[in-house]
Design a protein around this motif. Structure first.
Motif, short mmCIF file in Angstrom:
data_model
loop_
_atom_site.label_atom_id
_atom_site.label_comp_id
_atom_site.label_asym_id
_atom_site.label_seq_id
_atom_site.Cartn_x
_atom_site.Cartn_y
_atom_site.Cartn_z
N ASP A 1 -3.90 -11.44 -14.11
CA ASP A 1 -3.88 -10.11 -14.71
C ASP A 1 -2.43 -9.69 -14.94
O ASP A 1 -1.73 -9.30 -14.00
N PRO A 2 -1.95 -9.77 -16.20
CA PRO A 2 -0.55 -9.47 -16.46
C PRO A 2 -0.26 -7.98 -16.63
O PRO A 2 0.91 -7.61 -16.81
N ARG A 3 -1.27 -7.13 -16.58
CA ARG A 3 -1.04 -5.71 -16.81
C ARG A 3 -0.16 -5.13 -15.71
O ARG A 3 -0.38 -5.37 -14.52
N ALA A 4 0.83 -4.36 -16.12
CA ALA A 4 1.75 -3.77 -15.14
C ALA A 4 1.07 -2.61 -14.43
O ALA A 4 0.67 -1.63 -15.07
N GLN A 5 0.91 -2.73 -13.11
CA GLN A 5 0.32 -1.66 -12.32
C GLN A 5 1.28 -1.33 -11.17
O GLN A 5 1.97 -2.22 -10.65
N PRO A 6 1.33 -0.07 -10.77
CA PRO A 6 2.24 0.29 -9.67
C PRO A 6 1.94 -0.50 -8.41
O PRO A 6 0.79 -0.64 -8.02
N ARG A 7 2.98 -1.02 -7.80
CA ARG A 7 2.80 -1.81 -6.59
C ARG A 7 4.04 -1.65 -5.71
O ARG A 7 5.12 -1.25 -6.17
N PRO A 8 3.94 -1.98 -4.42
CA PRO A 8 5.11 -1.89 -3.55
C PRO A 8 6.23 -2.82 -4.01
O PRO A 8 5.97 -3.92 -4.51
N GLU A 9 7.45 -2.37 -3.82
CA GLU A 9 8.63 -3.19 -4.11
C GLU A 9 9.39 -3.53 -2.83
O GLU A 9 10.55 -3.91 -2.87
N GLU A 10 8.71 -3.39 -1.72
CA GLU A 10 9.25 -3.80 -0.43
C GLU A 10 8.08 -4.28 0.42
O GLU A 10 6.92 -3.96 0.12
N PRO A 11 8.32 -5.07 1.45
CA PRO A 11 7.23 -5.54 2.30
C PRO A 11 6.49 -4.36 2.93
O PRO A 11 7.11 -3.40 3.39
N VAL A 12 5.17 -4.44 2.93
CA VAL A 12 4.32 -3.43 3.57
C VAL A 12 3.66 -4.06 4.79
O VAL A 12 3.08 -5.14 4.69
N GLU A 13 3.77 -3.40 5.92
CA GLU A 13 3.13 -3.89 7.14
C GLU A 13 1.65 -3.52 7.08
O GLU A 13 1.30 -2.34 7.14
N LEU A 14 0.78 -4.51 6.94
CA LEU A 14 -0.65 -4.25 6.77
C LEU A 14 -1.35 -3.97 8.10
O LEU A 14 -2.49 -3.50 8.10
N GLU A 15 -0.71 -4.24 9.20
CA GLU A 15 -1.26 -3.92 10.52
C GLU A 15 -0.35 -2.91 11.21
O GLU A 15 0.87 -2.99 11.07
N PRO A 16 -0.89 -1.97 11.98
CA PRO A 16 -2.33 -1.75 12.16
C PRO A 16 -2.96 -1.16 10.90
O PRO A 16 -2.27 -0.51 10.10
N GLN A 17 -4.25 -1.39 10.74
CA GLN A 17 -4.98 -0.84 9.62
C GLN A 17 -6.30 -0.29 10.11
O GLN A 17 -6.76 -0.59 11.21
N VAL A 18 -6.91 0.53 9.28
CA VAL A 18 -8.21 1.12 9.59
C VAL A 18 -9.21 0.62 8.56
O VAL A 18 -8.97 0.74 7.35
N ARG A 19 -10.33 0.04 9.02
CA ARG A 19 -11.43 -0.34 8.14
C ARG A 19 -12.67 0.44 8.56
O ARG A 19 -13.01 0.46 9.75
N VAL A 20 -13.32 1.06 7.60
CA VAL A 20 -14.55 1.80 7.87
C VAL A 20 -15.69 1.06 7.17
O VAL A 20 -15.56 0.68 6.00
N VAL A 21 -16.80 0.86 7.88
CA VAL A 21 -17.93 0.07 7.36
C VAL A 21 -19.16 0.97 7.29
O VAL A 21 -19.95 1.01 8.25
N PRO A 22 -19.36 1.71 6.19
CA PRO A 22 -20.54 2.57 6.10
C PRO A 22 -21.79 1.75 5.77
O PRO A 22 -21.71 0.61 5.28
N GLU A 23 -22.95 2.34 6.02
CA GLU A 23 -24.20 1.73 5.61
C GLU A 23 -24.36 1.87 4.10
O GLU A 23 -23.66 2.68 3.46
N PRO A 24 -25.25 1.11 3.45
CA PRO A 24 -25.51 1.33 2.02
C PRO A 24 -25.89 2.79 1.78
O PRO A 24 -26.75 3.34 2.47
#
Length: 299
Positions: free
Chosen positions: A193-216
């Motif tokens: 996907d060559p489309r320019a989309q805003p993204r980080p320009e420095e390393p992002v620490e992905l941990e700790p992270q929060v994941r929420v798992v709802p029901e359908p």
């Protein structure tokens, strides 16, 4: 900062928005209105897949065929008139004022397993804030899984960055230009996907992270200023979900919302929103005001 997750909270919409603008997250169990929305989405999905199990069809189809199917299915869902009836019902059920709450079209999202299709029509989002994409800081995001989800195919929040800036390329993004040149080409990008989309320009620490798992049919509600990303799907199943966004007219007028810590984009998404009770657009004077403030670098 620490993010709190409120489960089936009884707070009213004004209090909820205030907490969302501070980085908190809400999750609700499936309800009659969300179950009806999910049921409608399943009808369209299962019709499109013609007898295949939508969650495992990726293991049976060439990726180009799968992408072509989504290229027809997703706009059909997004623009179906039934959605304009179902979304206001979901929002009223959650205590939103139909005269002051505006919503945009619901997107039908897919996240395929093991990087089968991660670009274009089934884009796997890198860490980002919606506010990097010209969203107002009062935007509230609503996310609803269509089928069962697991921790390996949902989204992740990175709450340490809610009030901490991330160097990013949002300065290069203008929403009007994106609509003119990039949005309609999504289905063409199968392998990359060559489309320019805003993204980080420095390393992002992905941990700790929060994941929420709802029901359908369960609903995850969060601020558009939250830094979030697509979890690399290793579940073996394609995840289908619905998301849409809302703004409260009073908050838009008074520039109430989450803090802008790092967005530099121009343009505004406000013209995408319609009012719950009559489908009228956000007043044009507000869209023009937000465009002018973005050009001036004022959030």
């Amino acid at each position: 900062m620490m993010t709190a997750v409120y489960s089936d909270s009884g707070v009213n919409d004004d209090a909820r928005r205030d907490l969302l603008y501070r980085g908190e997250v809400f999750v609700y169990a499936a309800s009659p209105a969300t179950s009806e929305l999910v049921g409608f989405a399943r009808e369209l999905i299962e019709e499109a897949f013609g007898g295949r199990d939508p969650e495992t069809a990726q293991h049976e189809m060439p990726v180009e065929e799968f992408a072509g199917l989504l290229a027809d299915l997703k706009p059909r869902f997004i623009h179906h008139p039934r959605c304009k009836e179902l979304l206001p019902a979901v929002l009223e059920e959650r205590g939103c004022d139909p005269e002051l709450t505006y919503f945009d079209v619901p997107r039908l999202r897919t996240s395929t397993s093991h990087a089968y299709l991660v670009s274009g029509i089934s884009y796997a989002f890198h860490p980002h804030r919606d506010c990097w994409y010209s969203a107002p800081f009062s935007q509230v995001n609503w996310w609803i899984p269509v089928y069962e989800v697991v921790a390996e195919n949902v989204m992740a929040f990175h709450p340490r960055y809610f009030d901490r800036p991330v160097r990013n390329s949002s300065r290069l993004y203008d929403y009007a230009e994106w609509n003119r040149t990039s949005r309609r080409t999504a289905a063409r990008h199968v392998r990359s996907d060559p489309r320019a989309q805003p993204r980080p320009e420095e390393p992002v620490e992905l941990e700790p992270q929060v994941r929420v798992v709802p029901e359908p049919g369960g609903t995850l509600v969060f601020s558009g200023a939250q830094l979030h990303s697509t979890v690399p799907n290793t579940s073996g199943r394609t995840r289908f979900s619905i998301d849409f966004r809302t703004v409260h007219l009073g908050d838009v007028r008074e520039h109430r919302g989450a803090p802008n810590v790092d967005a530099e984009c121009t343009g505004t998404t406000l013209r995408d929103f319609v009012r719950c009770n009559d489908l009228s657009r956000v007043p044009e004077d507000l869209a023009l005001e937000y465009e002018a403030r973005a050009l001036a670098g004022v959030s």
